[in-house]
Design a protein around this motif. Sequence first.
Motif, PDB file in Angstrom:
ATOM      1  N   VAL A 271       1.075  -0.875   0.342  1.00  8.24           N
ATOM      2  CA  VAL A 271       0.245  -0.161   0.159  1.00  8.24           C
ATOM      3  C   VAL A 271       0.921   1.237  -0.087  1.00  8.24           C
ATOM      4  CG1 VAL A 271      -1.614   1.716   0.855  1.00  8.24           C
ATOM      5  CG2 VAL A 271      -1.822  -1.422   1.310  1.00  8.24           C
ATOM      6  N   LEU A 272       0.918   2.219  -0.811  1.00  2.41           N
ATOM      7  CA  LEU A 272       1.500   3.156  -1.318  1.00  2.41           C
ATOM      8  C   LEU A 272       1.172   5.015  -1.666  1.00  2.41           C
ATOM      9  CD1 LEU A 272       1.796   4.185  -4.130  1.00  2.41           C
ATOM     10  CD2 LEU A 272       3.472   1.576  -3.447  1.00  2.41           C
ATOM     11  N   CYS A 273       1.383   6.207  -1.199  1.00  6.37           N
ATOM     12  CA  CYS A 273       1.225   7.149  -1.863  1.00  6.37           C
ATOM     13  C   CYS A 273       1.899   7.374  -2.482  1.00  6.37           C
ATOM     14  CB  CYS A 273       0.856   8.088  -0.110  1.00  6.37           C
ATOM     15  SG  CYS A 273       0.431   9.687  -0.816  1.00  6.37           S
ATOM     16  N   HIS A 274       1.052   7.726  -4.014  1.00  9.71           N
ATOM     17  CA  HIS A 274       2.591   8.328  -5.572  1.00  9.71           C
ATOM     18  C   HIS A 274       1.605   9.829  -5.050  1.00  9.71           C
ATOM     19  CE1 HIS A 274       3.896   7.638  -8.549  1.00  9.71           C
ATOM     20  NE2 HIS A 274       4.452   6.603  -8.494  1.00  9.71           N
ATOM     21  N   ILE A 275       1.975  10.418  -3.657  1.00 10.68           N
ATOM     22  CA  ILE A 275       1.650  11.774  -4.185  1.00 10.68           C
ATOM     23  C   ILE A 275       2.851  12.732  -4.505  1.00 10.68           C
ATOM     24  CG2 ILE A 275       0.440  13.869  -3.058  1.00 10.68           C
ATOM     25  CD1 ILE A 275      -2.103  12.423  -2.594  1.00 10.68           C
ATOM     26  N   PRO A 276       3.092  13.430  -4.679  1.00 12.99           N
ATOM     27  CA  PRO A 276       4.284  14.259  -4.646  1.00 12.99           C
ATOM     28  C   PRO A 276       4.621  14.947  -3.299  1.00 12.99           C
ATOM     29  CG  PRO A 276       3.550  15.604  -6.415  1.00 12.99           C
ATOM     30  CD  PRO A 276       2.887  14.421  -6.183  1.00 12.99           C
TER      31      PRO A 276
END
Length: 309
Positions: A271-276
Motif C-alpha cells: 500500500v503506497l501513496c504516490h503523491i509528490p
Amino acid sequence: MTDLKSAPHRPRAGRSTPRRSSLSRALLALTTATVLSAGLAACNSSDDEPAATDSATPTATAETTAEPTLTATQQAACDGLLEAATALLDLGGSGEDGPSNEELTQIAELYRGIASGLVGEEQAAATAVAETLDEVIQTGNKLLLEDESLLGSMLAPAAAGRTVCDYAPVDFMAHETPAASADGSTEMAYMGLPDTLPAGRTSFQLTNDGEDFHEALVMKVKDSYTGTMDDLLQLDDEAMAQAADIVAATVTAPGATAATNVDLTTGRYVVLCHIPVMDGAGPDAQPKMGANGPIWHYSVGMAHEVTVS
Ligand SMILES: [Cu+2]
C-alpha cells in the motif's frame, strides 16, 4: 490548499508505450483526484473524529461463518464496489484523449448497478456518477470528468463496503511527522496497517490526519517479482507497473476519511501513496525534486507491505 492539478507530474513516458501502465493511469487520475479532496473534506462533517489508533486493529478474522443476508441487488452492488475500486484510475484514460465512450459506458453501468443496491447518500452518489458519465458520453465534454464532485461521488459509495456488504474492516491513518532535519522535510507513514491479513473481501478505510492530501494505492505484487518492498519503491513508474498491479485506490483530503474495497488473495501487497512531496506550501508550491524526479510520499515513508495468507 495544495493545487496538485497544476503540479507537473502528469506522466509523459506513457506516450511511448501502446497501452498506458496502470500506474501511469493512476497518476493521471490523481492529478484530478486530488482536486476532489476539497469536496470530500466538505462532505466530512467536522464531528467526524479521525479513528483512534486503538480502533485500527483489523477485525478481519472470524468472518467466514455468518454470511450477511443481502438481497440480490445489494449483493450486485457489493460486487460492483470491488470493481469500482479502480474505476477512478480508469478515468485517467487509456488513450491520448482519455477514456473511450465504451469505457465510460461500462463505468456508468457499474455505478447504476451499485446505486440500485444501496440507499441514501451512497445511492445518490452512485447515481450522480452514472448521470454525469451519461452526459459526458452524450456531449463529448470530457472536462466533466475532472469535476471534483464527480470524483467525490465515485469514492463515496465505497463506504458501503463495511456498512452494507460486511467486508472485513481495516482502518489506518496517513500521518505526517515534521522531521528534525535541517531542510524541514516531513516524514510520512501509514499507521495502523497490519503486516498480515487474511484473504477475502476487505474494506480499507484511510483517515488523513496530515496537512497534505494522501492516497492509498493497494498494489498486488506479482509472483514474478522477488525484490523487497524497498527495491520496489526504487523502481520508476513503468518498472513498478511491471512488478505490481494496482487493485484498489482511494484519496483523502486533510482531516477526511475515504474507503476502498478489495478482494484480497494470497500473496504480497504494498500500500503506497504516490503523491509528490511539495516544496513549500500554497498554490505556487512545486513538487520537491530528487535525483530521479519528484520525491513521492512513499519515498519518505508512506508505504507498507501486507502479506495476505
Ligand atoms: Cu501521501
